[in-house]
Motif scaffolding. Structure first.
Motif, PDB file in Angstrom:
ATOM      1  N   ARG A   1     -21.054  23.863   5.292  1.00 35.39           N
ATOM      2  CA  ARG A   1     -21.866  22.427   5.238  1.00 35.39           C
ATOM      3  C   ARG A   1     -22.224  23.045   4.824  1.00 35.39           C
ATOM      4  O   ARG A   1     -22.660  24.001   3.660  1.00 35.39           O
ATOM      5  CB  ARG A   1     -22.767  22.313   6.544  1.00 35.39           C
TER       6      ARG A   1
ATOM      7  N   LEU B   1     -26.181  13.195  -0.888  1.00 33.62           N
ATOM      8  CA  LEU B   1     -26.457  12.724  -0.263  1.00 33.62           C
ATOM      9  C   LEU B   1     -24.615  11.888   0.198  1.00 33.62           C
ATOM     10  O   LEU B   1     -23.854  11.662   0.819  1.00 33.62           O
ATOM     11  CB  LEU B   1     -27.276  12.209   0.695  1.00 33.62           C
TER      12      LEU B   1
ATOM     13  N   ASP C   1     -23.703  17.435   3.306  1.00 37.79           N
ATOM     14  CA  ASP C   1     -23.190  17.280   4.603  1.00 37.79           C
ATOM     15  C   ASP C   1     -24.466  17.270   5.887  1.00 37.79           C
ATOM     16  O   ASP C   1     -25.267  16.058   6.445  1.00 37.79           O
ATOM     17  CB  ASP C   1     -23.610  18.698   5.711  1.00 37.79           C
ATOM     18  N   VAL C   2     -26.302  17.924   4.902  1.00 33.89           N
ATOM     19  CA  VAL C   2     -27.170  18.130   5.608  1.00 33.89           C
ATOM     20  C   VAL C   2     -28.327  17.553   5.108  1.00 33.89           C
ATOM     21  O   VAL C   2     -28.012  18.042   3.589  1.00 33.89           O
ATOM     22  CB  VAL C   2     -27.625  19.120   6.515  1.00 33.89           C
TER      23      VAL C   2
ATOM     24  N   THR D   1     -28.806   7.512   6.549  1.00 32.99           N
ATOM     25  CA  THR D   1     -27.523   8.193   6.250  1.00 32.99           C
ATOM     26  C   THR D   1     -27.308   8.767   7.461  1.00 32.99           C
ATOM     27  O   THR D   1     -25.842   8.633   7.783  1.00 32.99           O
ATOM     28  CB  THR D   1     -27.369   9.598   5.681  1.00 32.99           C
TER      29      THR D   1
ATOM     30  N   LYS E   1     -27.753  11.523   8.947  1.00 33.18           N
ATOM     31  CA  LYS E   1     -27.356  12.942   8.778  1.00 33.18           C
ATOM     32  C   LYS E   1     -28.082  14.102   9.457  1.00 33.18           C
ATOM     33  O   LYS E   1     -29.855  13.480   9.266  1.00 33.18           O
ATOM     34  CB  LYS E   1     -27.570  13.320   7.399  1.00 33.18           C
TER      35      LYS E   1
END
Ligand code: FE2
Length: 430
Positions: A151, A174, A179-180, A208, A210
């Motif tokens: 990730r 993003l 992912d983060v 998003t 996220k």
């Protein structure tokens, strides 16, 4: 059954090594766990754990794969300080290519997988108009899919508001597939900018969907207090369980009254904390003479307060930390020393910080060895979790989705005296 691991020990519930069991795998699931000898082979591949620990895979919730294995390039960090690391990295960063990043990161991933890691969350420096490292790691994430869950966290190493086009670069990272959402509020030019950065991270999260995993208060400055803003924003935005704060070393310098308040709001906010003791025991306390601070967040106190605490590797041979070999057992071994968690039950608790707690921080639900769970596990050449931290044993087999993805032949030492050859096991039982 396709695979049976015989004579393995699972996590003991009473503080002593449990009775050996056999674990059967069918497809990508653990099909059965039975007392030793009850499962028929019926053509399945059989592995003899010889009484070794069968554990969920280790998790590295915090590493910087774009910087791994760059130590000495273009020069060594002579002072060993955090700031010289950042300045050295700024020079090396200009030379990044897709192939360079992929080659080094791939090698580091292999080191981690070979030692039992099944999930890696990597920060990626996005303070680069070309986003070269990110593009490389996005490709690599697909390439290593069968080996490990990778990730990626969009990490603004040089700040968001203090770096040209910082917010746009975060959004672009993003959009490309990070992912983060990462962050670094304590590195912004002013306190106000740091607070504004934290608010921006939560705005990005709203946009998003996220989660957030930011570097926070990685300093010995007791006035660095962005973690409280993170906890408050987490509660206000209903993001409990989706926010991780890494390093938080300033907590080692706060007064106890303030730390007490902070523990309460972190627990209420469901914010996970990731300590990175390998780097921080070396990097923090650099402005101290003596007494010299330990430079780690309050691991024991956070855990006791009900906060989810995990442990990361952070660096492998990069400008900040010239050592490291991708072993999460090395990382947790340092954690129990720096955090003084050498009590018997504390050793077992610390092991959870590189397995279940780290998986929870990464928002992974199932990270345990049980019938019906995904067949992801490691067989170590040791009896239990405390012994794993002490011995850093070989990961004899690393199993992912029912397939062996790494294996290690344990080293066998012999002491030779005249005609006598005495095997050495490093276990008190001989
Ligand atoms: Fe870090």
């Amino acid at each position: 059954m396709e695979l049976i691991v015989r004579n393995a020990r699972l996590h003991p519930t009473d503080g002593r090594a449990g009775e050996p069991v056999d674990v059967a795998v069918e497809g990508d699931r653990i099909a059965a766990i039975r007392p030793r000898g009850q499962l028929k082979a019926d053509g399945a591949t059989e592995l003899d754990a010889e009484g070794g620990l069968l554990s969920p895979p280790l998790v590295d919730p915090h590493i910087h794969l774009d910087a791994v294995l760059t130590v000495g390039e273009p020069r060594h960090n002579a002072s060993g300080t955090l700031i010289e690391g950042i300045l050295t990295w700024a020079e090396r960063k200009r030379e990044l290519t897709i192939e360079d990043v992929k080659r080094r990161a791939r090698q580091a991933i292999h080191w981690e997988v070979a030692q039992g890691t099944g999930l890696i969350r990597s920060h990626v420096d996005v303070c680069d108009p070309k986003l070269t490292a990110l593009r490389a790691l996005l490709e690599l994430r697909e390439e290593v899919r069968d080996l490990v869950d990778l990730r990626l966290i969009a990490f603004p190493q040089d700040g968001i508001l203090s770096f040209p086009d910082g917010p746009e670069l975060m959004r672009e990272a993003l959009r490309l597939g990070c992912d983060v959402i990462g962050g670094i509020p304590h590195y912004e030019w002013t306190r106000e900018d740091g607070v504004a950065e934290v608010h921006l991270l939560f705005e990005l999260a709203r946009e998003t969907g996220k989660g957030i995993d930011l570097h926070c208060d990685e300093t010995d400055d007791e006035q660095s207090r962005f973690l409280e803003v993170v906890a408050a924003d987490t509660m206000r935005s209903g993001m409990q369980g989706r926010v991780v704060a890494g390093h938080t070393t300033a907590m080692g310098s706060y007064n106890d009254a303030y730390a007490f308040k902070l523990l309460q709001i972190l627990r209420r906010g469901g914010v996970s904390i990731v300590a990175n003791p390998l780097d921080n025991i070396a990097l923090q306390g650099r402005f101290d003479s003596y007494p010299k601070r330990r430079g780690m967040t309050r691991v024991k106190e956070l855990d006791a307060a009900g906060v989810n605490v995990a442990c990361g590797h952070d660096s492998i041979m990069d400008p900040w930390y010239p050592l490291g070999r991708g072993s999460m057992l090395d990382a947790v071994g340092m954690l129990v020393h720096v955090g003084q968690m050498t009590g018997r039950s504390e050793l077992f608790r610390a092991y959870e910080m590189v397995t279940t707690n780290a998986a929870r921080a990464a928002e992974i639900d199932v990270w345990r060895v049980a019938e019906g769970c995904p067949a992801n596990f490691v067989v170590f050449d040791c009896r239990d979790e405390a012994e794993a931290i002490r011995l850093r044993p070989a990961a004899r087999w690393v199993v992912r989705r029912g397939k062996v993805v790494a294996e290690t032949e344990p080293a066998r030492a012999v002491v030779i005296s005249g005609d006598h050859r005495t095997p050495v096991s490093f276990a008190p039982r001989g």
